[in-house]
Design a protein around this motif. Structure first.
Motif, PDB file in Angstrom:
ATOM      1  N   GLU A 207      33.931 -42.709  53.593  1.00 52.77           N
ATOM      2  CA  GLU A 207      33.123 -43.010  54.966  1.00 52.77           C
ATOM      3  C   GLU A 207      33.331 -42.075  55.923  1.00 52.77           C
ATOM      4  O   GLU A 207      34.633 -41.604  56.266  1.00 52.77           O
ATOM      5  N   ARG A 212      27.432 -40.996  57.842  1.00 61.35           N
ATOM      6  CA  ARG A 212      26.459 -42.024  58.067  1.00 61.35           C
ATOM      7  C   ARG A 212      25.184 -41.564  58.546  1.00 61.35           C
ATOM      8  O   ARG A 212      24.008 -42.174  58.453  1.00 61.35           O
ATOM      9  N   GLU A 213      25.051 -40.390  59.274  1.00 59.45           N
ATOM     10  CA  GLU A 213      23.881 -39.628  59.642  1.00 59.45           C
ATOM     11  C   GLU A 213      22.928 -38.665  58.692  1.00 59.45           C
ATOM     12  O   GLU A 213      22.380 -38.103  59.011  1.00 59.45           O
ATOM     13  N   ASP A 221      20.115 -44.344  52.866  1.00 58.96           N
ATOM     14  CA  ASP A 221      21.469 -45.003  52.731  1.00 58.96           C
ATOM     15  C   ASP A 221      22.584 -43.947  51.840  1.00 58.96           C
ATOM     16  O   ASP A 221      23.127 -44.702  50.918  1.00 58.96           O
ATOM     17  N   GLN A 223      25.335 -42.732  52.579  1.00 59.60           N
ATOM     18  CA  GLN A 223      26.757 -43.218  52.677  1.00 59.60           C
ATOM     19  C   GLN A 223      26.955 -44.374  51.621  1.00 59.60           C
ATOM     20  O   GLN A 223      28.120 -44.117  50.990  1.00 59.60           O
ATOM     21  N   GLN A 224      26.327 -45.390  51.811  1.00 59.12           N
ATOM     22  CA  GLN A 224      26.369 -46.578  50.890  1.00 59.12           C
ATOM     23  C   GLN A 224      26.470 -46.029  49.416  1.00 59.12           C
ATOM     24  O   GLN A 224      27.344 -46.753  48.492  1.00 59.12           O
TER      25      GLN A 224
END
Length: 255
Positions: A207, A212-213, A221, A223-224
């Protein structure tokens, strides 16, 4: 067991490293035109036991982070100077692809040679090449495949076994974002394999605000997705399944 996209971000560098040191990954592919490649060289230079591949790159797919060719390569750039987002067109995706542009074979040859030369300088224990966003660049154009083969011979690297037809296992359904689902699906698929040599490819990461961007239309999504990939590859349940089934985890260097 291969993990991709080291060099593209701090998150990917750490994720790929953890997937090897704490998980079942054995080969790491590094993207030479990307901003975090020096960090990757420091991390993996201290761990020569981890197999390194030079992940040849002709595209820059994310919307908020871009990378550019190492060479002038005018026919491979968009109006901002970055690589184009796609190698070939995709259904429902309006972004520009390299096949739709007026690309020059000399630009591709010079760019791939520059990436391999830099890769060998920064990762002297690299064993092979692979192709970013493609099974192999020979599928993009046979002439490019010939160039890659010649460059590998010159550098003493192995051409990507995946591009030579090594069968791929999915591990889990496409794009699940749940750790438990991924682990369950992966352990089930391993139990169903017959004897042979297979390849698994994914993109672990940790993470960060940067990750995240990261994303593009249809894959927001990131990152997830990549966090749950790392959680899966480092899970005790998956490792115990590998041991129970007597599966030998190997790298490209082992092949």
């Amino acid at each position: 067991m291969r993990v991709d996209d080291a060099g593209s971000s701090w998150s990917s560098n750490i994720g790929c490293l953890k997937a090897c040191t704490d998980g079942i990954a054995r080969s790491v592919e590094v993207m030479m035109p990307c901003p975090w490649v020096a960090h990757a060289a420091r991390l993996f230079g201290e761990r020569p036991e981890i197999d390194i591949g030079i992940h040849l790159t002709l595209t820059s797919e994310w919307e908020a982070v871009k990378w550019r060719p190492l060479t002038p390569a005018k026919s491979l750039r968009d109006e901002t100077g970055a690589f184009l987002p796609l190698l070939t067109p995709r259904d429902g995706d309006s972004r520009q692809s390299l096949t739709e542009s007026d690309w020059a074979i000399d630009d591709i040859a010079n760019e791939l040679k520059a990436q391999i030369d830099l890769g060998m300088a920064m990762f002297p224990h690299a064993s092979h090449i692979s192709s970013h966003m493609a099974r192999h660049f020979k599928d993009f154009d046979p002439k490019v495949g010939e160039i890659v083969s010649d460059l590998c011979s010159e550098a003493g690297l192995k051409d990507d076994p995946f591009g030579s037809g090594l069968p791929r296992i999915d591990g889990y359904p496409k794009f699940p974002r749940n750790e438990e689902t991924r682990i369950s699906a992966f352990t089930s698929e391993l139990a169903e394999l017959s004897s042979g040599t297979y390849i698994f490819i994914d993109h672990p990461a940790v993470e960060s605000a940067e990750l995240r961007e990261t994303g593009h239309c249809g894959y927001e999504d990131v990152q997830q997705d990549r966090l749950t990939c790392l959680q899966t590859l480092t899970s005790d349940v998956l490792r115990k399944q590998v041991e129970r089934l007597g599966i030998e985890l190997i790298s490209y260097r082992d092949i």
